[in-house]
Design a protein around this motif. Structure first.
Motif, short mmCIF file in Angstrom:
data_model
loop_
_atom_site.label_atom_id
_atom_site.label_comp_id
_atom_site.label_asym_id
_atom_site.label_seq_id
_atom_site.Cartn_x
_atom_site.Cartn_y
_atom_site.Cartn_z
N SER A 64 0.95 -1.20 0.00
CA SER A 64 0.02 -0.02 0.02
C SER A 64 0.85 1.28 -0.07
N ALA A 65 2.01 1.28 0.90
CA ALA A 65 2.69 2.61 1.07
C ALA A 65 3.58 2.71 -0.40
N GLN A 66 3.95 1.71 -0.89
CA GLN A 66 4.94 1.58 -2.04
C GLN A 66 3.95 2.09 -3.31
N ALA A 67 2.62 1.72 -3.31
CA ALA A 67 1.87 1.98 -4.41
C ALA A 67 1.31 3.52 -4.24
N ALA A 68 1.10 3.98 -3.13
CA ALA A 68 0.90 5.66 -2.78
C ALA A 68 2.14 6.34 -3.15
N LEU A 69 3.33 5.94 -2.78
CA LEU A 69 4.52 6.73 -3.00
C LEU A 69 4.59 6.65 -4.50
N VAL A 70 4.58 5.84 -5.56
CA VAL A 70 4.99 5.83 -6.81
C VAL A 70 3.63 6.63 -7.41
N THR A 71 2.57 6.44 -6.84
CA THR A 71 1.27 7.24 -7.53
C THR A 71 1.59 8.54 -7.42
N ALA A 72 1.91 9.09 -6.17
CA ALA A 72 2.12 10.38 -5.87
C ALA A 72 3.29 11.07 -6.51
N LEU A 73 4.58 10.05 -6.58
CA LEU A 73 5.71 10.67 -7.29
C LEU A 73 5.34 11.04 -8.64
N SER A 74 4.52 10.07 -9.46
CA SER A 74 4.39 10.20 -10.83
C SER A 74 3.44 11.75 -11.08
N ALA A 75 2.43 11.98 -10.14
CA ALA A 75 1.65 13.08 -10.36
C ALA A 75 2.70 14.15 -10.21
N VAL A 76 3.62 14.12 -8.98
CA VAL A 76 4.41 15.45 -8.46
C VAL A 76 5.29 15.84 -9.75
N LEU A 77 6.01 14.71 -10.52
CA LEU A 77 6.72 15.10 -11.38
C LEU A 77 6.24 15.71 -12.67
N ARG A 78 4.94 15.19 -12.89
CA ARG A 78 4.24 15.87 -13.92
C ARG A 78 3.71 17.38 -13.64
N LEU A 79 3.21 17.53 -12.18
CA LEU A 79 2.94 18.77 -11.83
C LEU A 79 4.30 19.84 -11.73
N LEU A 80 5.23 19.47 -11.52
CA LEU A 80 6.49 20.12 -11.49
C LEU A 80 7.20 20.17 -12.98
N ALA A 81 6.84 19.56 -13.83
CA ALA A 81 7.58 19.49 -15.26
C ALA A 81 7.70 20.97 -15.66
N PRO A 82 6.56 21.54 -15.99
CA PRO A 82 6.57 22.80 -16.52
C PRO A 82 7.47 23.81 -15.85
N PHE A 83 7.80 23.56 -14.59
CA PHE A 83 8.69 24.57 -13.86
C PHE A 83 10.01 24.04 -13.98
N LEU A 84 10.28 22.89 -13.54
CA LEU A 84 11.66 22.04 -13.57
C LEU A 84 11.73 21.08 -14.65
N PRO A 85 11.95 21.48 -15.70
CA PRO A 85 11.94 20.72 -16.83
C PRO A 85 13.24 19.73 -17.05
N PHE A 86 14.31 19.94 -16.39
CA PHE A 86 15.31 19.06 -16.43
C PHE A 86 15.21 17.91 -15.20
N ALA A 87 15.05 18.28 -14.08
CA ALA A 87 15.05 17.37 -12.83
C ALA A 87 13.96 16.47 -13.07
N THR A 88 12.82 17.06 -13.74
CA THR A 88 11.81 15.95 -13.63
C THR A 88 11.90 15.03 -14.97
#
Length: 843
Positions: free
Chosen positions: A718-742
């Motif tokens: 459960s924790a691992q699924a939540a972590l990965v789900t959140a990470l996937s979303a956060v990467l895309r939310l931050l992609a317009p701002f931090l294009p290189f790190a994301t």
């Protein structure tokens, strides 16, 4: 049963340095931002990107505002739109000419013939302005073209380093072939419809650049001056004393003017007075613009000292006595009615010297009363000029913009209401400018490196041009100075019965006002134009609302009858650390290359995107450090999450705290999406960043043990699924701002580019976000207790007592296992009462 995992390719060490050099070539080779022109108009988001002026180097203000545009472009691309995002170079006009003159040590002399073998000096002197080489117009234009190509390469390299998601196959130059063709075609269509016209009129003139200046290019500057009291002689022999800051224009005097209600001067209205030194009779007239409180209450009207003189001259139908030429010196012939012998000492003199001569002559004639009184007053300058403007009579081209047409002005005001302004208060600047237009748009310039006005004129039998007998080109683009009109040959140029070229070029704004047409290839590629026009977004700075935004709206109205874009995103100025506006003249401009190299592009973008639309923002290296820390944390947190493995899509999120995280994530996605749809990139970054730090500092620490399996496989899954789900979303939310790190993190475990991935949708989970907040508060209290006790965070907690109302205790019970594990807590007790936390740390 253990949930199956995949194994992401996570590097052993991560860092932000070097990401630009890694990903810029990849994006180019894969065509990550290449525009697909097969999409229909409703599938396309088109951006009318400002073409930066190519006359030196980009500064941090460019990085600031262009980052805002890029954030929006990347967001729209991830929302499923095909983004039309070209880049242009504004390379014509005075800035380029000045740079070429200084760089090569040359000046343009249109009377000289073209030299095909000309080579620019390799090393011009320390002061090229004093040791310049005169060259032909064509040679000069060739130097302009060669230098701008070099500058454009430097600009493009910096834009790529910044991470602008531009389609670099779609660049243009405002002086390029297609831009010239489109600009000239639009002008000729304006001319055919009567919207462009030529007139001999008083014109604001820069004596240094020797060119006309439009109303939109004016700049008021405070300068020292002095009031001089001059005595005119009335019909009865009495003195009429006026105060003027420009005694040198006395030979151009055509009247004295006072307010019609001023009792002091009513007896003089309708009579004449005689000018000192020159003895010319001029009328005394009344006009409401005369200020009884200014100077002596009665003013000298000259042709022309300032724009008010022009108004008085026009409305009162006064005589014309012009004394200043286009070089800023006194003309060789005295104006009508002025004695030649009295005028002779001024011939060929500058304004400054002429003033000294007139003051001396006035003093000798006993007409200067007292000594000049020093003042500081506002003087009009060309925004790029160094000397006060003069007003000279000249033949110029104008484009109708509503300045002399109330109906068209109202139409343009209505267009301003129709446009979506971000921020909304910027509309006031547009409305104020349009409502106060003083005349039509002056579009001709007496320069060399610009789009030529595509006309010739017939010469009569005496060799004089007939300005009504215009000769039009059959094909475009043309340069009338070197091309010939249809039916003529080169040997007929400048001879009686032949032709003469229109010598002027278009104002740079007359070309830039057509950027939607230029990038959409209007009249050249109708299929493309229909797919991108009217455009969706015009991003720009607030100080050019009156020039670029308004003039573009005028051209679109005249040609297409529509607003050229749906929305305008207005950026503020960049200020120096002392919150003063940056400018080259002040010497406080910050160049971006050093900042990009020291902090990384993502960090500089973070600083820029943190500024709200339209707000002036100081260069803040502290903010850039925060941005670098954010990018670094994203890499490290992602390395931890992906190091646990990626669960299969069927992995369920079952634990209350995990579901609380995803419920919080859903709210953040909703807020960030709404903010970006409203073009508020700063708000979107703020809510995303806040969630990310909560995710890292609270949630990850709370579930780390469970994710490692300390509470069994189902809790870990459960924790691992939540972590990965959140990470996937956060990467895309931050992609317009931090294009290189994301992009770097995305490549560890996903195919393709994060920048072509779909924008996240909040997980549809039944979770209580309040659990995450409560868990964060409790674990923070545990950490503080350990810090106060000066023990390791791994030290066990003997007891944790949670006091609160029933609903708080019920929530706490659902997250208690994670709190116990994360805080190494031996015993937990709860009790009703006012909210409180008590922590007893073990020895």
């Amino acid at each position: 049963m253990t949930t199956p995992f995949t194994s992401p390719q996570v590097p052993d060490k991560v860092g932000v340095d070097g990401l630009e050099a890694k990903w810029v070539p990849v994006w180019e080779s894969t065509g990550a931002y290449r525009f697909d022109r097969t999409k229909t108009r409703d599938e396309i988001y088109s951006i009318d990107t400002p073409p930066p002026t190519v006359s030196g180097s980009l500064h941090i203000g460019h990085v600031f505002s262009y980052t805002h545009t890029d954030v929006l472009a990347r967001f729209k691309r991830m929302r499923g739109f095909e983004v039309f995002y070209p880049m242009g170079w504004d390379d014509n006009g005075l800035p380029t000419e000045r740079r070429v003159q200084n760089h090569f040590g040359v000046r343009c002399d249109p009377s000289l013939p073209y030299d095909p073998g000309f080579r620019a000096p390799d090393k011009p002197g320390k002061d090229p302005g004093k040791n310049t080489v005169a060259i032909s117009r064509r040679n000069f234009v060739e130097l302009c073209e060669s230098l701008t190509v070099t500058d454009e390469k430097v600009f493009e390299a910096l834009w790529r380093q910044l991470g602008l998601s531009v389609d670099w196959t779609m660049t243009y130059q405002t002086i390029g072939h297609d831009s010239r063709l489109i600009s000239q075609r639009a002008f000729l269509r304006n001319l055919a419809r009567g919207e462009a016209y030529q007139a001999e009129a008083p014109t604001l003139w820069d004596v240094s650049f020797r060119t006309a200046v439009a109303q939109a290019e004016l700049e008021d500057r405070e300068r020292p001056g002095a009031f001089h009291d001059l005595a005119f002689t009335a019909e009865d022999g009495s003195d009429v004393v006026i105060a003027t800051t420009r005694p040198e224009l006395l030979p151009a005097c055509v009247a004295l003017v006072a307010h019609p209600d001023d009792e002091r001067f009513r007896p003089l209205f309708g009579k004449t007075v005689r000018t000192p030194v020159f003895g010319v009779e001029v009328p005394v007239v009344a006009h409401h613009l005369a200020d009884p409180e200014k100077g002596r209450g009665i003013a000298m009207v000259c042709t022309f000292g300032d724009t008010t003189d022009v108004t008085w001259w026009r409305e009162l139908r006064l005589a014309t006595r012009v004394v200043l030429g286009r070089d800023g010196r006194f003309l060789p012939d005295a104006p009508h009615g002025v004695p030649a012998d009295a005028y002779a000492p001024l011939v060929g003199k500058t304004v400054h010297t002429g003033r000294e001569i007139l003051v001396r002559l006035l003093r000798e004639a006993g007409a200067l009363r007292g000594e000049p009184r020093p003042i500081t007053h506002s003087v009009k300058f060309y925004e790029k000029g160094d000397k006060p403007l003069e007003i000279v009579a000249s033949r110029q081209w104008y484009l109708r913009n509503g300045g002399n047409d109330p109906a068209f002005r109202e139409k343009m005001l209505a267009r301003g209401e129709e446009l979506n302004w971000v921020p909304k208060h910027m509309k006031v600047r547009y409305s104020s400018w349009v409502a106060n237009l003083a005349g039509d748009w002056l579009v001709s310039r007496q320069r060399f490196f610009g789009v030529p006005i595509p006309l010739w004129y017939r010469l009569d039998a005496s060799g004089e041009p007939d300005y009504e007998a215009r000769l039009l080109p059959e094909s475009l683009p043309v340069d009338p100075s070197s091309d010939v009109p249809p039916g003529f040959t080169e040997d007929q140029r400048g001879v009686p019965g032949g032709f003469v070229a229109e010598a002027d070029v278009m104002d740079t704004w007359a070309t830039s006002s057509l950027t939607p047409q230029i990038v959409g290839r209007w009249s050249l590629d109708d299929d493309l134009f229909e797919r991108v026009f009217p455009m969706d977004l015009r991003p720009q700075a607030h100080e050019i609302i009156r020039t670029w935004l308004f003039s573009t709206a005028v051209r679109a109205e005249l040609e297409h009858g529509v607003l050229p874009w749906r929305a305008a995103s207005i950026a503020g100025w960049v200020l120096d650390p002392d919150r003063k506006k940056m400018s080259k003249s002040k010497g406080n401009v910050t160049t971006p290359v050093d900042l990009l190299e020291r902090f990384g592009s993502d960090a500089v973008r973070y600083w820029a995107a943190s500024a709200r639309p339209g707000v002036d923002t100081a260069v803040d290296e502290g903010q850039m450090k925060v941005g670098r820390r954010l990018a670094t944390k994203l890499l490290n947190a992602s390395r931890f999450v992906l190091g646990l493995g990626v669960p299969s899509v069927s992995a369920a999120v079952t634990e209350p705290l995990d579901r609380a995280l995803l419920a919080s994530l859903t709210a953040v996605v909703t807020q960030a999406t709404a903010a970006l749809e409203a073009l508020d990139y700063a708000r979107a970054l703020q809510v995303t960043e806040t969630f990310f730090w909560t995710f890292c500092d609270d949630y990850v620490e709370l579930v780390k043990g469970r994710a490692y399996g300390d509470s069994g496989p189902s809790g870990a899954s459960s924790a691992q699924a939540a972590l990965v789900t959140a990470l996937s979303a956060v990467l895309r939310l931050l992609a317009p701002f931090l294009p290189f790190a994301t992009e770097e993190v995305w490549s560890w475990w996903q195919e393709g580019s994060v920048h072509r991935a779909p924008w996240p949708v909040g997980p549809a989970v039944d979770g209580d976000p309040a659990l995450l907040t409560l868990a964060g508060e409790v674990i923070a209290a545990v950490r503080r207790a350990k810090t106060d006790a000066k023990v390791s965070m791994r030290t066990a907690v003997e007891t944790l007592t949670v006091t609160g109302p029933a609903d708080v205790l019920e929530r706490f019970a659902r997250i208690e296992p994670d709190i116990r594990l994360a805080g190494a807590i031996a015993e937990v007790t709860t009790r009703d009462g006012e909210p409180a936390l008590e922590v007893t740390v073990g020895g």
